[in-house]
Write a protein that holds these residues in place. Structure first.
Motif, PDB file in Angstrom:
ATOM      1  N   TYR A  25       0.751  -1.350   0.063  1.00  0.00           N
ATOM      2  CA  TYR A  25       0.054  -0.076   0.091  1.00  0.00           C
ATOM      3  C   TYR A  25       0.869   1.359  -0.051  1.00  0.00           C
ATOM      4  O   TYR A  25       2.052   1.263   0.433  1.00  0.00           O
ATOM      5  N   ARG A  47     -20.178   7.703  -0.018  1.00  0.00           N
ATOM      6  CA  ARG A  47     -19.480   6.974  -1.126  1.00  0.00           C
ATOM      7  C   ARG A  47     -17.703   6.963  -0.650  1.00  0.00           C
ATOM      8  O   ARG A  47     -17.391   5.925  -1.118  1.00  0.00           O
ATOM      9  N   GLU A  49     -16.848   6.248   2.226  1.00  0.00           N
ATOM     10  CA  GLU A  49     -16.955   4.748   2.912  1.00  0.00           C
ATOM     11  C   GLU A  49     -17.046   3.380   2.260  1.00  0.00           C
ATOM     12  O   GLU A  49     -16.545   2.670   2.744  1.00  0.00           O
ATOM     13  N   ARG A  50     -17.317   3.658   1.263  1.00  0.00           N
ATOM     14  CA  ARG A  50     -17.457   2.610   0.113  1.00  0.00           C
ATOM     15  C   ARG A  50     -16.499   2.503  -0.905  1.00  0.00           C
ATOM     16  O   ARG A  50     -16.434   1.321  -1.549  1.00  0.00           O
ATOM     17  N   LEU A  51     -15.534   3.285  -0.609  1.00  0.00           N
ATOM     18  CA  LEU A  51     -14.237   3.084  -1.508  1.00  0.00           C
ATOM     19  C   LEU A  51     -13.587   1.755  -1.260  1.00  0.00           C
ATOM     20  O   LEU A  51     -13.672   1.257  -0.227  1.00  0.00           O
ATOM     21  N   GLN A  52     -12.968   1.215  -2.653  1.00  0.00           N
ATOM     22  CA  GLN A  52     -12.193   0.175  -2.515  1.00  0.00           C
ATOM     23  C   GLN A  52     -10.838  -0.011  -2.022  1.00  0.00           C
ATOM     24  O   GLN A  52     -10.082  -0.581  -1.859  1.00  0.00           O
ATOM     25  N   VAL A  53     -10.387   1.603  -1.222  1.00  0.00           N
ATOM     26  CA  VAL A  53      -8.969   1.454  -0.758  1.00  0.00           C
ATOM     27  C   VAL A  53      -9.369   2.052   0.893  1.00  0.00           C
ATOM     28  O   VAL A  53     -10.359   2.260   0.942  1.00  0.00           O
TER      29      VAL A  53
END
Length: 72
Positions: A25, A47, A49-53
């Motif tokens: 990372y 949105r 909170e839903r990030l893939q990072v």
């Protein structure tokens, strides 16, 4: 809703000892200024909170603006 991005050039040193860096990372810091109606801001935060990072939010400040004064 408006979004302003600043300080995108504040990456952490690769020898910082951050355990996430050993997993591949990379840490990047940025400052965001987001303005808009309550519903739009809530949607934006959901949105994020839903990030893939991995996202770490800090120094969150909310300010109410009187619509009559704000001119919108």
């Amino acid at each position: 809703m408006a979004l302003a991005l600043t300080d995108a050039d504040a990456e952490a040193d690769s020898e910082s000892g951050d355990p996430l860096e050993t997993l591949g990372y990379r840490r990047t810091s940025m400052a965001l200024r987001v303005t808009g109606a309550y519903g739009a801001l809530l949607d934006f935060l959901r949105r994020v909170e839903r990030l893939q990072v991995l996202v770490e939010s800090s120094d969150l400040e909310l300010e109410a603006v009187d619509q009559a004064v704000g001119g919108k």
